[in-house]
Every structure is written in C-alpha cells, then in structure tokens.
Design an enzyme around this catalytic site. Structure first.
Site, PDB file in Angstrom:
ATOM      1  N   HIS A   1      -0.107  30.705  12.963  1.00 13.05           N
ATOM      2  CA  HIS A   1       1.383  31.560  13.440  1.00 13.05           C
ATOM      3  C   HIS A   1       2.368  30.601  13.710  1.00 13.05           C
ATOM      4  O   HIS A   1       3.709  31.317  14.046  1.00 13.05           O
ATOM      5  CB  HIS A   1       0.956  32.719  13.984  1.00 13.05           C
ATOM      6  CG  HIS A   1       0.229  33.735  13.488  1.00 13.05           C
ATOM      7  ND1 HIS A   1       0.261  34.042  12.343  1.00 13.05           N
ATOM      8  CD2 HIS A   1      -1.014  34.275  13.927  1.00 13.05           C
ATOM      9  CE1 HIS A   1      -0.690  35.152  11.791  1.00 13.05           C
ATOM     10  NE2 HIS A   1      -1.539  35.020  13.043  1.00 13.05           N
TER      11      HIS A   1
ATOM     12  N   HIS B   1      -7.816  24.862  16.059  1.00  8.26           N
ATOM     13  CA  HIS B   1      -7.627  25.989  15.858  1.00  8.26           C
ATOM     14  C   HIS B   1      -8.177  26.609  14.477  1.00  8.26           C
ATOM     15  O   HIS B   1      -7.704  26.413  13.432  1.00  8.26           O
ATOM     16  CB  HIS B   1      -6.007  26.306  15.716  1.00  8.26           C
ATOM     17  CG  HIS B   1      -5.565  27.930  15.994  1.00  8.26           C
ATOM     18  ND1 HIS B   1      -5.255  28.506  17.202  1.00  8.26           N
ATOM     19  CD2 HIS B   1      -5.075  28.735  14.957  1.00  8.26           C
ATOM     20  CE1 HIS B   1      -5.088  29.716  16.795  1.00  8.26           C
ATOM     21  NE2 HIS B   1      -4.602  29.736  15.436  1.00  8.26           N
TER      22      HIS B   1
END
Length: 267
Positions: A69, A152
């Site tokens: 994000h 991530h």
C-alpha cells in the site's frame, strides 16, 4: 547492535499505540535502531502521509518501511524523494517508481543497511524479489555486514524461502503484511534472525485491522465490500527486538514483543 522493529501500524489506533508505548519500549530494550512499518498508517489504513511519517520520526523511529500500500495515498509522491528514512519495496519498477528500497544508517560509526522487498506469491507481479534480494545484499555487503530486511509478503512459504535464501548473508529477515504475529522467532543456522510475521500495531477487535462486519459481509455475500479500518475498541502493538553482533552481522537473539490493552507493558 539492537534493533527494535514495530509491525504494520494500522490507522489511528495504531498510531496511538505507537505514541503511547514506543518510548517505553526504547527505554526498556535500549535499541540503537528503531524501525517502524507504516504502510497502513493513514486513517483509512492505506498508505502514509508526510505528517504521519514525520510524527514517527519525532517519536523515535529511525526508519519507516512500507509495503503493497506504499503508493495508495497520492500524497507520497510529493515527499518520498526527500524523505531519506522512508523505504519502499525495492522491487517496484525502478524506472518509474520514486523512492529507495535500500538505505544506510550510521549508528555510532557502525553502518546498518535496511532493505524493503515485497513478495509476489498471491500479490502484485513485481520484479523477482529473490533476484533483487541477491543484488541488493551483495551491494550492501560492500559497505556493512549488518543488514536488516523487511520482507512484505503474503505467504509463509515465501517468507521462509527468503530467509533461508539469505541465511548467513543478512542479519535479519522479518516478515510483514499478514498482521498476525507468528510464534517462530529464531536464529537460522547461518546466523540470520527470522520471524515469519512481526504482526500488527492497531485495532485488536478487528480482522487484521478492518471492521469485522465489513470482512464478514464479503465472505458471507461474496459481494464487493468496502473495507474500513476499525476506529474504536482495544488495541495491540506487535514488535520484535533483535540483537546483532555488529562485527560479523550475525544475529545473537530475537524476541517477540506484544502489548495489548488487556496485557499491559511492564517496565
């Protein structure tokens, strides 16, 4: 060298937890470096703003890492290139993506490299994280043996694969993204600290930070549903503390840290 790493800060409740507890964690563990993942830190849980980034720095963070994000809040394009302690996944397309995926810190004349990479299993089809990890680690090792990676990624297997791929070449591979802290913190045979997921800092009475009713509606009806961050109720802070031999870059220990409203932190 001790590194404190705080997992994905989600929304206002996550920011409040960091504000309330980061100084206490620093006082207890006395890390030389504090790293915070801030990719979900806006009120809507997607992206980061310059104000939030600066507030994390003021609270004592030395580096803020990101994830899938990273660019969901358009404001980031206005400040990422001059925010030298903000690290986005290095495997976004290099020619078109602002920001850096590898930075260096100088800590008492000791250099630490911080790398941010994003997995591709069940996620965006970015550049191969394993190929780029090898390139970045080789580059970093010309400067320092002390290398921290925030990986991530969605799947446990990809995170474990990355850790074993880099075992002995980096100080730590710590997973983020799935928001639930795992119980597998360990030192791999080559001396790399590993934790599949450091967990989330944000609303506890939620589904990985999102209002339960939103997620349940998606599962029960199969209809498109807007996910909203849970804004009230109890909170959690998830982190880990890693101790590194700064001469060799090998990890000496890794410990999970959890603070919940019903499990208060004791000095």
């Amino acid at each position: 060298m001790k590194i404190l790493f705080v997992g994905d800060v989600v929304g206002r409740l996550g920011r409040d937890m960091l504000d309330n507890h980061l100084h206490r964690l620093v006082s207890k563990f006395k890390p030389q470096v504090t790293i915070v993942n801030g990719e979900n830190s806006t009120d809507r849980g997607r992206g980061i703003s310059e104000k939030i980034y600066k507030s994390f720095m003021q609270l004592g963070a030395d580096v803020v890492t990101l994830g899938n994000h990273a660019f969901d809040n358009d404001e980031i394009f206005d400040f990422i290139d001059h925010s030298k302690k903000l690290v986005r996944p290095a495997n976004f397309p290099a020619a078109t993506t602002p920001g850096e995926g590898l930075i260096y810190l100088n800590i008492n004349q000791i250099k630490l490299a911080v790398i941010n990479l994003q997995g591709t299993a069940l996620m965006q089809n970015l550049d191969d994280p394993f190929v780029l990890a090898e390139e970045l680690v080789n580059q970093a090792r010309h400067h320092t043996p002390n290398i921290f990676m925030d990986f991530h990624a969605e799947t446990t297997s990809e995170k474990q694969a990355m850790a074993h791929f880099l075992d002995g070449k980096v100080s730590a591979v710590i997973g983020t993204h799935t928001h639930v802290q795992t119980n597998d913190a360990r030192i791999l045979p080559g001396g790399t600290a590993f934790l599949t997921d450091v967990g989330m800092t944000g609303p506890l009475d939620s589904i990985i930070g999102v209002r339960k009713e939103d997620v349940l509606r998606r599962y029960l009806t199969k209809l498109p549903t807007r996910f909203n961050v849970q804004e009230t109720g109890p909170s959690i802070l998830s982190a880990c503390i890693i101790d590194i031999d700064e001469d060799t870059g090998k990890a000496k220990s890794i410990k999970n840290v959890v603070i919940r409203d019903d499990q208060p932190f004791f000095d």
